[in-house]
Design a protein around this motif. Sequence first.
Motif, PDB file in Angstrom:
ATOM      1  N   GLN A  16       6.087   4.713  12.827  1.00 43.40           N
ATOM      2  CA  GLN A  16       5.539   3.482  12.185  1.00 43.40           C
ATOM      3  C   GLN A  16       4.552   2.969  13.141  1.00 43.40           C
ATOM      4  O   GLN A  16       3.503   2.276  12.716  1.00 43.40           O
ATOM      5  N   THR A  17       4.599   2.779  14.415  1.00 44.02           N
ATOM      6  CA  THR A  17       3.558   2.181  15.286  1.00 44.02           C
ATOM      7  C   THR A  17       2.400   3.233  15.275  1.00 44.02           C
ATOM      8  O   THR A  17       1.021   2.404  14.969  1.00 44.02           O
ATOM      9  N   ASP A  18       2.246   4.405  14.909  1.00 40.73           N
ATOM     10  CA  ASP A  18       1.119   5.219  14.938  1.00 40.73           C
ATOM     11  C   ASP A  18       0.493   4.610  13.305  1.00 40.73           C
ATOM     12  O   ASP A  18      -0.884   4.671  13.314  1.00 40.73           O
ATOM     13  N   ILE A  19       1.322   4.512  12.517  1.00 43.95           N
ATOM     14  CA  ILE A  19       0.653   4.183  11.287  1.00 43.95           C
ATOM     15  C   ILE A  19       0.119   2.805  11.293  1.00 43.95           C
ATOM     16  O   ILE A  19      -1.001   2.462  10.592  1.00 43.95           O
ATOM     17  N   ARG A  20       0.661   1.832  11.866  1.00 44.83           N
ATOM     18  CA  ARG A  20       0.206   0.507  11.950  1.00 44.83           C
ATOM     19  C   ARG A  20      -1.101   0.287  12.720  1.00 44.83           C
ATOM     20  O   ARG A  20      -2.046  -0.248  12.493  1.00 44.83           O
ATOM     21  N   ARG A  52      -0.320   1.337   1.993  1.00 49.78           N
ATOM     22  CA  ARG A  52       1.105   1.083   2.447  1.00 49.78           C
ATOM     23  C   ARG A  52       1.877   2.564   2.152  1.00 49.78           C
ATOM     24  O   ARG A  52       1.761   3.181   1.263  1.00 49.78           O
ATOM     25  N   LEU A  53       2.828   2.822   3.096  1.00 49.76           N
ATOM     26  CA  LEU A  53       3.398   4.276   3.217  1.00 49.76           C
ATOM     27  C   LEU A  53       4.593   4.100   4.090  1.00 49.76           C
ATOM     28  O   LEU A  53       4.838   3.043   4.689  1.00 49.76           O
ATOM     29  N   THR A  54       5.351   5.131   3.928  1.00 51.75           N
ATOM     30  CA  THR A  54       6.495   5.477   4.640  1.00 51.75           C
ATOM     31  C   THR A  54       6.183   6.561   5.535  1.00 51.75           C
ATOM     32  O   THR A  54       5.343   7.473   5.362  1.00 51.75           O
ATOM     33  N   ASP A  80       0.811   4.634  -3.021  1.00 52.31           N
ATOM     34  CA  ASP A  80      -0.431   3.504  -2.952  1.00 52.31           C
ATOM     35  C   ASP A  80      -1.502   4.331  -3.403  1.00 52.31           C
ATOM     36  O   ASP A  80      -2.055   5.091  -2.751  1.00 52.31           O
ATOM     37  N   GLY A  81      -1.986   4.143  -4.700  1.00 58.49           N
ATOM     38  CA  GLY A  81      -2.891   4.731  -5.216  1.00 58.49           C
ATOM     39  C   GLY A  81      -2.659   6.084  -5.506  1.00 58.49           C
ATOM     40  O   GLY A  81      -1.346   6.563  -5.932  1.00 58.49           O
ATOM     41  N   LYS A  82      -3.295   7.267  -4.665  1.00 62.26           N
ATOM     42  CA  LYS A  82      -2.883   8.499  -4.887  1.00 62.26           C
ATOM     43  C   LYS A  82      -2.137   9.053  -3.887  1.00 62.26           C
ATOM     44  O   LYS A  82      -1.878  10.426  -3.764  1.00 62.26           O
ATOM     45  N   LEU A  83      -1.982   8.105  -2.934  1.00 64.14           N
ATOM     46  CA  LEU A  83      -1.098   8.712  -1.665  1.00 64.14           C
ATOM     47  C   LEU A  83       0.606   8.217  -1.886  1.00 64.14           C
ATOM     48  O   LEU A  83       0.990   7.376  -2.304  1.00 64.14           O
ATOM     49  N   ILE A  84       1.304   9.607  -1.664  1.00 65.99           N
ATOM     50  CA  ILE A  84       2.655   9.458  -2.032  1.00 65.99           C
ATOM     51  C   ILE A  84       3.450   9.897  -0.702  1.00 65.99           C
ATOM     52  O   ILE A  84       3.012  10.713  -0.103  1.00 65.99           O
ATOM     53  N   THR A  85       4.275   9.406  -0.295  1.00 70.11           N
ATOM     54  CA  THR A  85       4.864   9.469   0.907  1.00 70.11           C
ATOM     55  C   THR A  85       6.548   9.047   0.950  1.00 70.11           C
ATOM     56  O   THR A  85       6.901   8.263   0.072  1.00 70.11           O
ATOM     57  N   SER A  86       7.145   9.874   1.897  1.00 69.88           N
ATOM     58  CA  SER A  86       8.705   9.988   1.792  1.00 69.88           C
ATOM     59  C   SER A  86       9.043   9.958   3.514  1.00 69.88           C
ATOM     60  O   SER A  86       8.398  10.313   4.168  1.00 69.88           O
TER      61      SER A  86
END
Length: 176
Positions: free
Chosen positions: A134-138, A126-128, A152-158
């Motif tokens: 957003q389409t690439d991430i999905r 789960r990220l931003t 999400d765990g050790k992943l941090i996004t903004s």
Amino acid sequence: MADTKRIAFLTAAEGIEAVELTGPWDAVTGAGHTAALISPESGEVQLFNHLDKAETRPVDVTVADASVDDYDALVLPGGVANPDALRTDEAAVALVKAFVEAGKPVAAICHAPWTLVEAGVLDGKRLTSWPSLQTDIRNAGGTWVDEEVVEDGKLITSRNPEDLPAFNKALLAALS
């Protein structure tokens, strides 16, 4: 300081959104940690204020000479051209993937998740990001949300520079 951490900042040669490098850099160094700029080539990298050239920064270590074992966390600054160039560099993508696989904090802002997409590490995450990703991430198996900061765990996004206070706070918390 016994708990001093070494933080890798990975960028391409140009197209780096200045504040997305300098904001987290200043946050980690201000907290007593050591920051290192890693790039595919030696020399300097060109920062930008959106589309206008800003300062340059010296490269500390090339991707070829960088090892995940030498760092406690990875920061991926945005800018459109920066992650777009990084995701075409096999060694840079492999380094990002190695950080994720090592279970170390990885913090990516704005367009930087493009490199995570290329590394194939977003399945079930789960990220931003900047909304246009957003389409690439999905398509990479991630769940995109529109939030200031997502952990999400050790992943941090903004999403963008306006989110830097929350991004930096989450990054510093992950280092403690």
